[in-house]
Design an enzyme around this catalytic site. Structure first.
Site, PDB file in Angstrom:
ATOM      1  N   CYS A   1      -2.263 -12.114 -10.287  1.00 48.76           N
ATOM      2  CA  CYS A   1      -1.822 -13.492 -10.429  1.00 48.76           C
ATOM      3  C   CYS A   1      -0.436 -13.620  -9.814  1.00 48.76           C
ATOM      4  CB  CYS A   1      -1.752 -13.979 -11.862  1.00 48.76           C
ATOM      5  SG  CYS A   1      -3.321 -13.940 -12.705  1.00 48.76           S
TER       6      CYS A   1
ATOM      7  N   ARG B   1      -2.163 -11.647  -4.488  1.00 50.44           N
ATOM      8  CA  ARG B   1      -2.148 -11.178  -5.876  1.00 50.44           C
ATOM      9  C   ARG B   1      -3.345 -11.675  -6.689  1.00 50.44           C
ATOM     10  NH1 ARG B   1       2.995  -9.340  -7.378  1.00 50.44           N
ATOM     11  NH2 ARG B   1       2.440  -9.659  -9.542  1.00 50.44           N
TER      12      ARG B   1
ATOM     13  N   TRP C   1      -5.932 -14.357 -10.631  1.00 50.16           N
ATOM     14  CA  TRP C   1      -6.931 -13.289 -10.615  1.00 50.16           C
ATOM     15  C   TRP C   1      -7.485 -13.275 -12.033  1.00 50.16           C
ATOM     16  CZ3 TRP C   1      -7.868  -8.622 -13.123  1.00 50.16           C
ATOM     17  CH2 TRP C   1      -8.821  -7.791 -12.513  1.00 50.16           C
TER      18      TRP C   1
ATOM     19  N   ASN D   1       1.172 -14.778 -15.916  1.00 45.78           N
ATOM     20  CA  ASN D   1       0.585 -13.596 -15.286  1.00 45.78           C
ATOM     21  C   ASN D   1       0.610 -12.492 -16.336  1.00 45.78           C
ATOM     22  OD1 ASN D   1      -0.003 -11.389 -13.652  1.00 45.78           O
ATOM     23  ND2 ASN D   1       2.034 -11.300 -12.761  1.00 45.78           N
ATOM     24  N   GLY D   2      -0.520 -11.891 -16.613  1.00 46.22           N
ATOM     25  CA  GLY D   2      -0.574 -10.836 -17.630  1.00 46.22           C
ATOM     26  C   GLY D   2      -1.754 -11.051 -18.551  1.00 46.22           C
TER      27      GLY D   2
ATOM     28  N   GLU E   1     -10.232   8.240   0.994  1.00 44.93           N
ATOM     29  CA  GLU E   1      -9.570   6.997   1.390  1.00 44.93           C
ATOM     30  C   GLU E   1     -10.471   6.170   2.319  1.00 44.93           C
ATOM     31  OE1 GLU E   1      -7.296   5.298   0.382  1.00 44.93           O
ATOM     32  OE2 GLU E   1      -6.603   4.040   2.005  1.00 44.93           O
TER      33      GLU E   1
ATOM     34  N   LYS F   1     -11.812   2.419   1.517  1.00 42.57           N
ATOM     35  CA  LYS F   1     -11.584   1.280   2.417  1.00 42.57           C
ATOM     36  C   LYS F   1     -12.899   0.546   2.681  1.00 42.57           C
ATOM     37  CE  LYS F   1      -8.237   0.811   2.221  1.00 42.57           C
ATOM     38  NZ  LYS F   1      -7.250   1.638   1.544  1.00 42.57           N
TER      39      LYS F   1
ATOM     40  N   GLU G   1     -14.116  -1.339  -0.563  1.00 37.51           N
ATOM     41  CA  GLU G   1     -13.385  -2.499  -1.065  1.00 37.51           C
ATOM     42  C   GLU G   1     -13.454  -3.702  -0.148  1.00 37.51           C
ATOM     43  OE1 GLU G   1      -9.151  -2.111  -1.782  1.00 37.51           O
ATOM     44  OE2 GLU G   1      -8.917  -0.744  -0.125  1.00 37.51           O
TER      45      GLU G   1
ATOM     46  N   HIS H   1     -23.802  20.449  -3.138  1.00 36.34           N
ATOM     47  CA  HIS H   1     -23.978  20.594  -4.591  1.00 36.34           C
ATOM     48  C   HIS H   1     -24.463  19.298  -5.235  1.00 36.34           C
ATOM     49  CE1 HIS H   1     -22.256  24.564  -4.422  1.00 36.34           C
ATOM     50  NE2 HIS H   1     -21.293  24.064  -3.653  1.00 36.34           N
TER      51      HIS H   1
ATOM     52  N   LYS I   1      -4.013  -7.569  -4.815  1.00 38.19           N
ATOM     53  CA  LYS I   1      -3.158  -6.562  -4.189  1.00 38.19           C
ATOM     54  C   LYS I   1      -2.448  -5.690  -5.218  1.00 38.19           C
ATOM     55  CE  LYS I   1      -1.032  -4.603  -0.766  1.00 38.19           C
ATOM     56  NZ  LYS I   1      -1.830  -3.626  -0.025  1.00 38.19           N
TER      57      LYS I   1
END
Ligand code: M6R
Length: 620
Positions: A2, A27, A74, A100-101, A493, A497, A500, A516, A615
């Site tokens: 947010c 955000r 968000w 925000n929170g 990584e 990428k 997401e 395995h 983000k």
């Protein structure tokens, strides 16, 4: 998560709020809204969807005024609907807030407020705070009808905050105190921009760029009262705080897209420069070591540590894994990499001789911050490796190293990863040279580090080739990413990428570990991306490639030029520059970032604003 903005002064407020929300959209982009006070009335415009849609609404139904607050969401509590968008009005519209929170005790507070007759229009925890604020305001007005309105409003805010459990960055306006914004933080960041007879508020400094360079970072448990002529900051328990005004050194070009279609692509192409900036002034040829100021520990103290813990989330955690290999190889320091979300609730044995580093791009990730605080609570000095200057983690750490990568706006972290790896290489060199890494070895590492910006430039030349390959593979729904040693974290990584931003299922594995279990996934429909540049155990990875081919799995390989063996086995090869093994993550990450970028584009995904993500993850 947010984004919050606020403004009081003489500018036309809607324009600042909308531009600020646009810059904070990374955000959270589930919905957006603004509230403005004008002619003694609070007016709200809010809408599910992107800031662009809110801007359209404001164009149709303009809001004029010089004081206002805004929010980009968000979602945590309640779906992404217009009603759940912020700002939220409290009482009968006498209070408006953005938040925000997460308010953890929202449920019981909601029940108490319903019993008092408050009517809820949303499912959010924030509306609870708005009504609670209105409730305390009305109580305080009854008790203190003669005092200045701003004092009553401030008391209502403090009484409300006393009852909230959880985290907040909160901005409030009161209909009957129409020239004032009150804001407070506990766990979610807020920065105040100080102008001439005007003040700005935001979750981070990006909305302030171009408006003012003077900023004050609000600390946890501080509350600020702003009007056009002044600001008063107080700690909620200890009293008045003398604000320390700092200077922002960002320029608006850093947050402009320039000629790039997306921030992600811009940031991928910035890596030769961002890696160079991470090293600038930090290489000491004479002593064959790195120069790392800011750790606030003497060389003598640093020599007493015999173990390192690196803690982080997501991409930063992957950089930490590379750091583990580097620290163990250069400095012979046993190193563990901990997910911050686990470390914060575990009770691992961390001794006085363990050096803890939090790695974070944003410096605001809730889990990383909590893990750092937990270590500090137990008396361990905790250092940070962070990009955002003045962020909570950077400020609260006992020392640290900045990445100097410039703002990273694309939700998918790219340049932060390579800068983190660069800084971790410097750290390993520094700690290694004060132990037993030899002078010639230090010299060699410095020489190779210096070459990295050029090597990354060379790696970026694969762009067209990656674009071609993406067309061939964009329709697959499962991918494996496989690499060994320094390239195992790169595999993780690469898979992250792809997941997401293109919503394709991808798994990263150490290449040899594949047999395995994950090998059962291999078939004609599951491409494997092998990271197989030159190096000691390359032949082993080549054998793993053969194993995949034997099961008809398509293979994309990242390899050095002229590697006939790899060319023979792989269906498609992407060339990466030949560099020392410990620096391979810096060049091998590049094609994987580009691959996920192009596949996401081909699948019609929004690369800079992938679904469900934000983000900086400032909630648990
Ligand atoms: O700001 P941080 O580095 O602390 O963020 C950690 C993760 O949330 C972040 O790396 C996330 O995994 C990225 N979206 C990955 O691209």
């Amino acid at each position: 998560m947010c984004g919050i903005v606020g403004y009081v002064g003489s500018r036309s407020v809607s324009e600042f709020l909308l531009e600020g929300l646009h810059r904070l959209e990374y955000r959270g982009y589930d919905s957006a809204g603004i509230a403005v006070i004008s002619d003694g009335e609070i007016s709200v415009r809010k809408k599910a969807g992107r800031v662009m849609e809110l801007a359209r609404l404001v164009e149709e139904q303009p809001l004029f005024g010089n004081i206002g607050i805004g929010h980009t969401r968000w979602a945590t509590h309640g779906e992404t609907t217009d009603a759940n968008s912020h700002p939220h009005l409290g009482g009968n519209g006498e209070v408006v807030i953005v938040h925000n929170g997460v308010i953890e005790n929202h449920d019981s507070l909601r029940n108490q407020l319903i019993a008092l007759g408050y009517v809820f229009h949303s499912q959010t925890d924030t509306e609870v705070a708005a009504h609670l604020m209105a409730h305390h305001l009305s109580e305080q007005l009854k008790l203190n009808s003669d005092e200045p309105c701003v004092d009553t409003c401030l008391r209502a805010v403090n009484l409300t905050l006393d009852r909230l459990k959880g985290t907040y960055g909160i901005c409030v306006m009161f209909r009957d105190c129409p020239d004032t914004i009150i804001a407070a933080r506990s766990g979610s960041p807020l920065v105040i921009g100080v102008g001439k007879n005007e003040y700005f508020l935001a979750s981070d400094s990006s909305p302030l760029i171009g408006c003012t360079q003077d900023v004050v970072y609000l600390a946890d448990n501080e509350v600020v009262v702003l009007n056009a002529t002044g600001m008063k900051i107080a700690h909620r328990t200890t009293g008045r705080v003398q604000p320390s005004i700092q200077t922002l050194d960002q320029v608006s070009a850093d947050i402009d897209l320039g000629n790039y279609p997306h921030y992600m692509l811009k940031e991928i192409f910035e890596q030769p420069t961002s890696v160079e900036n991470a090293m600038r002034g930090r290489l000491d040829e004479g002593e064959a070591t790195a120069v790392i100021g800011g750790l606030n520990l003497t060389a003598q103290q640093l020599r007493t540590f015999d173990r390192v813990v690196l803690t982080a989330c997501g991409t930063s955690w992957h950089a930490g894994l590379v750091g583990e290999y580097l620290l163990e190889e250069f400095a012979r320091l046993p190193t563990e990499v901990e997910y911050a979300s686990e470390l914060r609730y575990r009770n691992p044995p961390i001794s006085d001789r363990t050096l803890v580093f939090s790695i974070t791009q944003s410096g605001e990730t809730a889990d990383t911050l909590a893990a750092m605080r937990e270590c500090q609570r137990k008396g361990h000095p905790t250092l940070s490796i962070c990009n955002v200057v003045g962020s909570t983690i950077a400020r609260e750490a006992d020392g640290g190293i900045y990445l100097h990568a410039g703002p990273e706006i694309g939700v998918a972290s790219t340049k932060a990863f390579t800068s983190q790896v660069t800084v971790l290489s410097l750290l390993a060199l520094y700690l290694g040279r004060m132990r037993h890494l030899s002078y010639p070895a230090g010299k060699r590492i410095i020489k190779q580090l210096r070459e990295m910006p050029e090597k990354i430039e060379e790696a970026l030349k694969c762009h067209e080739r990656v674009q071609e390959i993406s067309e061939k593979y964009a329709h697959f729904n499962n991918f494996l990413y496989l690499g060994r040693l320094y390239n195992f974290p790169v595999a993780l990584e690469g898979a992250l990428k792809l997941k997401e931003i293109s919503y394709i299922h991808a798994e990263g594995y150490p290449a040899a570990e594949m047999k395995h279990g994950p090998i059962a996934l291999v078939d004609e429909q599951t491409p494997s991306v092998f990271i197989v540049p030159k190096g000691g155990i390359q032949p082993k990875v080549i054998s793993n490639m053969e194993e995949v081919k034997a099961r008809r799995g398509p293979v994309i390989a990242l390899a050095c030029e002229g590697d006939k063996e790899v060319e023979r086995i792989a269906d498609d090869v992407i060339i990466v520059p030949d560099v020392e093994e410990y620096l391979q993550p810096l060049v091998c990450a590049i094609p994987l970032q580009l691959l996920s970028y192009h596949i996401a584009l081909l699948r019609g995904c929004n690369v800079d604003r992938p679904r469900n993500l934000a983000k900086s993850v400032t909630v648990e």
